[in-house]
Every structure is written in C-alpha cells, then in structure tokens.
Design a protein around this motif. Structure first.
Motif, mmCIF file in Angstrom:
data_model
loop_
_atom_site.group_PDB
_atom_site.id
_atom_site.type_symbol
_atom_site.label_atom_id
_atom_site.label_comp_id
_atom_site.label_asym_id
_atom_site.label_seq_id
_atom_site.Cartn_x
_atom_site.Cartn_y
_atom_site.Cartn_z
ATOM 1 N N LEU A 124 0.833 -1.206 0.000
ATOM 2 C CA LEU A 124 0.000 0.000 0.000
ATOM 3 C C LEU A 124 0.866 1.253 0.000
ATOM 4 N N VAL A 125 1.887 1.245 0.864
ATOM 5 C CA VAL A 125 2.752 2.425 0.959
ATOM 6 C C VAL A 125 3.513 2.621 -0.352
ATOM 7 N N ALA A 126 3.979 1.499 -0.927
ATOM 8 C CA ALA A 126 4.728 1.603 -2.180
ATOM 9 C C ALA A 126 3.854 2.177 -3.285
ATOM 10 N N ILE A 127 2.619 1.699 -3.371
ATOM 11 C CA ILE A 127 1.715 2.224 -4.407
ATOM 12 C C ILE A 127 1.504 3.719 -4.194
ATOM 13 N N THR A 128 1.342 4.111 -2.925
ATOM 14 C CA THR A 128 1.109 5.515 -2.619
ATOM 15 C C THR A 128 2.250 6.387 -3.140
ATOM 16 N N ILE A 129 3.477 5.939 -2.881
ATOM 17 C CA ILE A 129 4.618 6.753 -3.310
ATOM 18 C C ILE A 129 4.761 6.705 -4.828
ATOM 19 N N LEU A 130 4.697 5.472 -5.387
ATOM 20 C CA LEU A 130 4.927 5.320 -6.820
ATOM 21 C C LEU A 130 3.860 6.013 -7.652
ATOM 22 N N SER A 131 2.666 6.170 -7.101
ATOM 23 C CA SER A 131 1.586 6.723 -7.922
ATOM 24 C C SER A 131 1.888 8.156 -8.358
ATOM 25 N N PHE A 132 2.872 8.794 -7.717
ATOM 26 C CA PHE A 132 3.244 10.145 -8.141
ATOM 27 C C PHE A 132 4.345 10.147 -9.200
ATOM 28 N N THR A 133 4.781 8.948 -9.616
ATOM 29 C CA THR A 133 5.892 8.904 -10.558
ATOM 30 C C THR A 133 5.486 8.346 -11.912
ATOM 31 N N VAL A 134 4.190 8.288 -12.180
ATOM 32 C CA VAL A 134 3.762 7.610 -13.413
ATOM 33 C C VAL A 134 2.848 8.464 -14.290
ATOM 34 N N TRP A 135 2.593 9.735 -13.898
ATOM 35 C CA TRP A 135 1.515 10.464 -14.560
ATOM 36 C C TRP A 135 1.717 10.615 -16.063
ATOM 37 N N LEU A 136 2.981 10.610 -16.491
ATOM 38 C CA LEU A 136 3.219 10.896 -17.903
ATOM 39 C C LEU A 136 2.756 9.761 -18.819
ATOM 40 N N HIS A 137 2.488 8.575 -18.242
ATOM 41 C CA HIS A 137 2.056 7.477 -19.125
ATOM 42 C C HIS A 137 0.677 7.738 -19.734
ATOM 43 N N HIS A 138 0.011 8.788 -19.284
ATOM 44 C CA HIS A 138 -1.277 9.136 -19.899
ATOM 45 C C HIS A 138 -1.077 9.873 -21.220
#
Lengths: 194, 663
Positions: free
Chosen positions: B325-339
């Motif tokens: 859960l914590v990992a997803i929380t942090i990583l979710s801010f590092t992927v936005w450009l894939h949109h």
C-alpha cells in the motif's frame, strides 16, 4: 479518558490538522511555482522580469513581511504568559505591517497594469500575477483572521482555546512568510536576472 | 438601457438557455419533477423538521456517510443513463438522429466527470465515514463540523454538475477538459465553467475530508492499536487520504488556472501569447493518476477485510500488504506521464515513466497473490461479497495486464485515445472501485441496519453484472485493436464495427438488469427485514467495527476497547476470558450544526453565479461564506454530554433487544 485529557486531545488534533492543511497549501503553491518556472520565458514578445521588477521596492516589502513574522512571535509570547495588552499591541503592529505589505503589493500590480503589462499580456505575466496574488490572498485571509482575533481579545478574557487559536494563526503567518521568501528568491531574484 | 440592467443582474443568462432538445429536456424535466415530488412528499408527511434535525444538521459520521452513499447511488444511475445513451448512439450509428454530436460530447463529458467525482469519490467517502471511526475504536472523526462542510460542498458540486440539464449546456471537452479545446476560444459557452466549478467545489470538500480522516486515523485509534495492528482497510484509507492531501491541491490549482484563462482572459493554457496547453495536461494528470489510486486503494482495503472474514483466516502477508500500500502511494506520483506518451517528451522521458508504470504493477500483484493465498486452505463461504471479490480478481487482473501492455511507450502510441484504453480503465474502475463498493455495501449493510440483504437477489445481481461487464468491455478491446478511437459518435459502416458495438450495447443492457436486481434487492430486503434480522456480528468477522451493536449507537462504543493484537475483535472472541462488567463514563458528542449545509448552499450559489457571470451574486455568496465561517469558528465547538448513567441505560436496552432477537 477524562474530560481534561479530552480537551488537550482536541487541541492536539487541531494543531496536527492545521499543520497538514499548511502542507496541502504548500503543494498548491508548488503547482503555481512549477507553472511559473515553465512559463517564465513565455513573454510573447512583451517585457520579462528584468524590465518589470523594481527590486528595491520588493526588498522593502520583504523586510516588512519578515518583521511582521517577528512581531506576531512577540504577540504569541505575550499570550502564552497571559499578558493581554502586550498581545494586543503586538498583534496590532503585525496587522498594520500586513496591511502595508498588501497595499504595496497592490500598488505594484496597479503600476504594472497601468503600464499595460497586466496578466492578460503574456503567459509569463499570467503566472507571475497568479502566484504573487495567491500569496496576497492568503495574506488577506490572515489579516481577516487577525482582525477577528483582535476584536475577540479586546472584548473577552483570555481563554486557553484563544491562546491555541493564536498559535495556529502564528503558524499560518510564518508559513506565508516562508512562501514569500521563495517568491522573493525564485520570482524576483532569479526571475529578475537578465 | 434595459438590456444593460438585465445583463448586470443575470450575467449571460437568457431565457434561451432554458430551451433544450427533447432528450435533454426530458431528463431535465424528470429531474425537476422528482425534486418537486420529493419536496411535496416531505411537506405532506411533515418531515422537514425530522430531515433538518436528524440529517441535514447532523455531525454524526454515520449519518453523513449514509448521505454520501445516497447521493452516489443517484449519481450512479445518472451516469449509467448517460452510458446507455452513448452506447445506443454507437449501436444505431445514425447520423445525429438520436444524439447530435454536440449532445453526444456533453454526455460523455458528464458520464466521466460524474462517475469519478460524484460516484467514485462519494462512495469512498461514504464508506470512510461509516467504517473508519468504528474500525479504529473511536466515537467520532477528528473534526465533526469540517466533515459536515465537506459533505455539503460535495453535494453543492453535485447540484452544479446537474444544472446543465435544466439551464445552459455542459462541457463538450471530455472528463478532463484538455485545453485549448476547453479554453475560451473553442468553448465560449458555460459548459466548461460548469465543469470547473462543480469539480472545484467538491474537490475542496474532498481535500478537507482527506485532512480530517488523516488526523482521525493518526490521533484517534483505540489504545493499543499501533499502526501495524490497524486493520488493512484502515491502512488503505490512511494511504488514500495521504494521496488526497498531496494530489487535490494540484487539482485546485489547475482548475483555478483554467478558470483564470476563461474568466479573466489570462494565458496559461491558450495556444497564443506564450500559453502552454501541455502544461495543463501534465498538471491535471499529476493529480489524475494519484486520483485513480485514491479510489482503488480503499477498494483494496475492503477486499482485504472481505476475503479474510469469509475465508475464516487472517489476511495472508499483513506486512507485505502494508508495504505494498505504501509503495503504491509513493509510486503513484511517478507515473503520470504514461497518460500522454504521445506528448513528445522524448525517448528517455517516456522510458522512465514506462518503467515506473511497470514497477507499480508489482505491489499490486503482491496484493492479488496475498488475497488468493488468504483463500487458500481457508473455509471459504461464498456469500455475495465474496462473489464480488472473485469478480474483482478476474476483471482487475485483466485490466492490470492490459495496463502493463500500455505502459510500453511504443505500444501506447497505438493504443492512445483508442477504445482499448477505454476498456482498460473501465476494467480497473468498475471492476476495482465499483465492485469493491458493492462488496462493502453487502458486507457492512447489516452493521448499520441490523438485517442482511437478500442473498439470492444479490447473487442474481452479481451474475448479471459480471456477464454484462465482460460483454460490454471485451468488444471495446477488440475495437481498439481495429482502430476505433474513443468519443466516437458515428463511424463508416463499411468498417464492420457495428456488430461489436451491438455486443457491447447488449452488455450494457445486461448490466442494467444487474442494477435493477440491486435496487430490487435493497427494496425487498427492507420490506422483508423481519426475516433477515441478525445479531451484531452476522459474518463472524474479525475487526472492531463488529464489536458494537448493529446498528451502532450514536457514540459507537460505550467503552473504548483496548487492543492487543491484529484482528482485535476476533481475538476477543477467541480468548476465554469472561468479559468484565463495563465501567461507563460520560460521553461528549458534538451538537448539531446547520452551518455546514449553509456553507454548501452558498458555495453552490457562488459556483452557479460565477458560471453565469452574475458577479453581484458571486460576491454576496462569497461574503456569506466568510461570515458563516467567522461566526462558526470564533466560538468553541459546542458539545453536549451524555451522562454515564444514560449510556448504561441505553446499553442495557439494546442488550435486552438483542436477547429478544436471538430467542
């Protein structure tokens, strides 16, 4: 949990909640700073920072705001010791400094708009006005809050919760000071360099 | 002269704005009609006072949670109706006879915005309010009044986004309103403004609510409940609200900048004077990608509770669940450009975001395996919540795999803006968030009513849903491969797509049957509630919320429990120790307050006034909000005392009632 402990817990929750609110506000400013950084060069043929910013004027603004951070600290010290007059006097000085700061900022905006360099001229000016004005709106909210605190203290006796509230106002004011230091550094100092 | 006065008073609102084409007018009229009927009904049964005292002014999170759910269900039906219209248009493939392209665009924009902001967010906040305080052994949330404000801001946003059905038009720029299309130049009407202010107002509500629940979980856990003894659902909420705290300010800023562009003629995102439309896309996805995790993390939490309870085992790999859960929380801010790999960020930028997107699939995969291992060698009871869980595993894994496919930039250039993408995110959000919400609803329903939902009807609903779901979305994957783009209101018949669109349309129809069964299930279960009465712990559950009475008293816990282990309630049931006679204490609860509803009403007025450029009204509403806040905040929050004797009496009464039930 006894009632007294509960009241302390309520205050602790408020303090933590307020800190977190400040951090979310920090993220909001971060978005605006990023926007400014991206649009800094997008002057669309119009003037950029070096031509527009009046550095000595901004320096005076900065000194005034920093001083107000000191004075609200004094008010806070007074309130912790229960000195009503001292608190009120320092709060009033802080309020006055805040008003001067805000007036100077508005004056700066009026001059720019008067010369035809309003926020509609270019993306750079849009981002500049929005970032600085967002800080200004926060200052205005802080002043309104301070006015309410001053009126309340004037009328009523000190309560424990009043001191707590004042501490939160102090946090808010210091936070705006820190944001201003970033605005001064990034927008005016770096942005004002040729 | 006369025109000037009209303009000063009504802004850009004219009588012409009330005129709509038949389908929209029908929807608008039925909405207004339903509202009038509701008002007549309340007046006729003299329920205004009851409504005001028990609901509108209530600061009880349980009631606020129920109100969130009611709004969300209504909005779910609205969003579903939108989806039906969209599919009908694509099935028939007429040239504007059913919907003209302008109306079609308004509908898909409304469908997306409503489903995310007023169904997804509403559902998770509803569940937070109902469950979190109980699950951590607390009597309330940290800031009860702020909670009420959050809800009423959400409700205000909901009303604003539905206003276009009656007056004006909605945005045609899609659910994220990319500029320059959403800018003044190409969308001069009120549509995008409606979109901005509906989201801005409800978004501020979400942000406040996020802060509230963060402080609640950090500060108000029962004694002994350390962070690593919290139930997984509470952990998921903690991570979800952390994301809200970091992501929603970005949304507030971005919407604010777009509003400045549109209202004051600034140049953030215009295609002239140095504006940069791609910056909007970056900013909105810096919020938007965490947003999907804000929605789906609580669903993960729900399924963790459901699968443990119905497998009669503790959750497999608690620590790895938390780390994931914590990992997803942090990583979710590092992927936005894939949109928007197609932005042209260059190979290095795309590679970074592509790899980060693949990385974020790992913790999610860990969770899927943990859930499956929890079932392994468990005594699995296939009740309806468990069916939703199984359905979720299937749809979410399919959606996850297609997601990883799209994380490869080279492939994404093919899938970008295609129906493949549409199928993918519906797989994640319907299969993840919505199925999670349905599981939660069935699982926790008896907690708040004292009776269970009808199992048979629930199973019918599930099977119609899951069959309809795959029929509705698998064809979209195929169509995406064939080159069908999203937001398509007609296509050349020679392409041969109509057959697949018809299958997808049939799928939506079957989903509708599922929804009908869900509504029927609720009505039937309420009608026959005497047959389904249960005690406070119908599922033999594991977490603290089941240790209170069902429905719980206003104060939740008469005595705050002390926690020593994970699955605290399960351990309490297992231990042979005889329960000691409880020592009751005085309980302080917040007094009702109408200020939250007033702020909501004023915020709605402010939003609508800005949309229509009625500046005087905007100023009045804004000043009203400021005054209300000052009045409310300049005093300590009023509380009332429930004496220990009263608590004891109330507890005894429920105990006797419970004995009656079991006999």
């Amino acid at each position: 949990m006894s009632r007294a402990e509960e009241l302390v817990a309520i205050h602790e929750k408020k303090t933590l909640g307020f800190w977190i609110y400040l951090m979310t506000d920090c993220v909001l400013f971060a978005a605006l700073f990023a926007t400014f950084a991206v649009l800094r060069g997008a002057t669309a043929g119009g003037p950029g920072g070096p031509e527009l910013f009046d550095m000595p004027f901004v320096l005076i603004e900065t000194i005034i705001l920093l001083t107000s951070s000191f004075t609200i600290g004094m008010a806070l010290l007074g309130s912790v010791r229960g000195y009503k007059t001292q608190t009120l006097v320092w709060l009033f000085i802080t309020f006055a400094l805040g008003v001067v700061f805000l007036s100077m900022e508005l004056y700066e905006f009026m001059v720019l708009i008067g010369e035809g360099h309003g926020p509609q001229q270019s993306a750079f000016l849009s981002s500049y006005f929005t970032l600085v004005a967002t800080h200004g709106i926060h200052i205005a909210i802080g002043l309104l809050w301070m006015a309410v605190v001053i009126v309340r203290l004037w009328r009523h006796k000190f309560k424990k919760t009043d001191v707590n509230r004042l501490a939160l106002l102090g946090l808010f004011w210091h936070f705006l000071d820190i944001i201003w230091i970033f605005i001064f550094s990034f927008v005016y100092l770096i942005g004002g360099m040729a | 002269m006369f025109e000037n006065i009209l303009q000063a008073v009504f802004g850009r609102l004219t009588l012409q704005d009330f005129v709509h084409e038949p389908i929209m007018a029908g929807a608008g009229l039925s909405m207004v009609g339903a509202l009038i009927l509701a008002i007549i009904g309340i007046t006729f049964f003299k329920k205004w006072k009851w409504l005001w005292r028990n609901w509108i002014t209530s600061l009880d999170p349980k009631k606020i949670g129920i109100m969130y759910l009611i709004v969300s269900v209504i909005m779910l039906l609205r969003g579903l109706a939108d989806a039906m219209l969209l599919r009908a248009q694509q099935v028939l493939n007429t040239n504007g006879e059913l919907l003209n392209s302008d109306h079609f665009q308004q509908i898909f924009s409304a469908h997306g915005s409503i489903m995310i902001f007023f169904v997804g967010m509403g559902v998770i906040f509803g569940i937070f309010n109902l469950i979190v305080p109980q699950q951590i052994g607390s009597r309330d949330v940290a800031f009860p009044f702020l909670n009420s404000v959050s809800f009423w801001l959400f409700a205000a946003g909901m009303i604003i986004i539905n206003m276009p059905m009656v007056v004006g038009e909605f945005s045609t720029a899609g659910w994220l309103a990319y500029p320059p299309l959403s800018g003044l130049e190409y969308s001069p009407g009120v549509g995008v403004d409606y979109w901005i202010w509906a989201l801005q107002i409800s978004g501020i509500g979400s942000l406040l609510s996020g802060i509230n629940f963060f402080v609640t979980i950090i500060k108000m856990r029962a004694p002994g409940m350390t962070l690593m003894k919290m139930p997984i659902f509470t952990w998921s909420v903690l991570m979800s609200v952390t994301l809200i705290m970091f992501a929603f300010p970005i949304l507030t800023a971005t919407l604010g900048l777009l509003a400045l562009d549109r209202t004051l003629g600034m140049h953030f995102f215009t295609s002239m004077a140095g504006g940069n439309p791609m910056m909007y896309v970056n900013l909105i996805w810096a919020w938007g990608h965490p947003e999907v995790y804000i929605l789906v993390l609580p669903a993960f939490g729900i399924f963790s509770e459901v699968v443990a309870t119905f497998s009669k085992k503790r959750i497999f790999g608690y620590t790895s669940m938390v780390i994931a859960l914590v990992a997803i929380t942090i990583l979710s801010f590092t992927v936005w450009l894939h949109h928007f790999f197609t932005m042209g960020g260059g190979a290095d930028v795309n590679t970074f975001f592509g790899i980060m997107t693949m990385v974020i699939a790992i913790p999610t995969g860990v969770k899927v395996f943990n859930w499956i291992f929890t079932m392994y060698r468990g005594r699995v009871d296939f009740k309806t919540p468990m069916l939703w869980f199984m359905g979720f595993i299937a749809t979410f894994t399919l959606g996850g795999l297609t997601g990883v496919m799209m994380s490869v930039p080279a492939l994404d250039f093919q899938f970008h803006n295609s129906l493949f993408l549409v199928a993918h995110f519906h797989n994640m959000i319907v299969g993840g968030v919505l199925f999670g919400a349905f599981a939660a609803f069935t699982y926790w329903f008896p907690k708040f009513t004292g009776f269970t939902l009808n199992e048979t009807l629930g199973k019918f609903a599930f099977w119609f849903w899951i069959v309809g779901f795959f029929l509705a979305f698998v064809p979209l994957y195929i169509l995406g491969f064939m080159g069908a783009v999203r937001r398509l209101d007609h296509y050349d018949p020679s392409l041969g797509w109509q057959g697949l669109f018809i299958v997808a349309g049939i799928g939506v129809a079957i989903i509708c049957v599922g929804v009908f069964f869900q509504l029927f299930q609720i009505a039937y279960s309420v009608w026959k509630r005497k047959e389904n009465m249960v005690t406070s712990d119908p599922w033999d559950a594991r977490t603290l919320e089941w240790s209170t009475n069902s429905p719980p008293p206003e104060y939740n816990f008469a005595v705050i429990p002390t926690v020593t282990t994970r699955d605290a309630f399960w351990e309490m049931k297992q231990s042979k120790k005889k329960p000691t006679e409880p020592e009751y204490e005085d309980i302080w609860l917040p007094k009702n307050s109408g200020a939250g509803a007033i702020i909501g009403l004023l915020a709605m007025t402010f939003g609508a006034a800005v949309v229509w450029h009625m500046w005087w009204l905007a100023v009045v509403a804004f000043v009203g909000i400021v005054i209300t806040i000052i009045i409310k905040l300049s005093d300590d929050e009023p509380e009332y005392k429930l004496s220990a004797a009263k608590v004891a009496k109330h507890e005894l009464k429920t105990k006797l009632k419970l004995q009656e039930k079991t006999v």
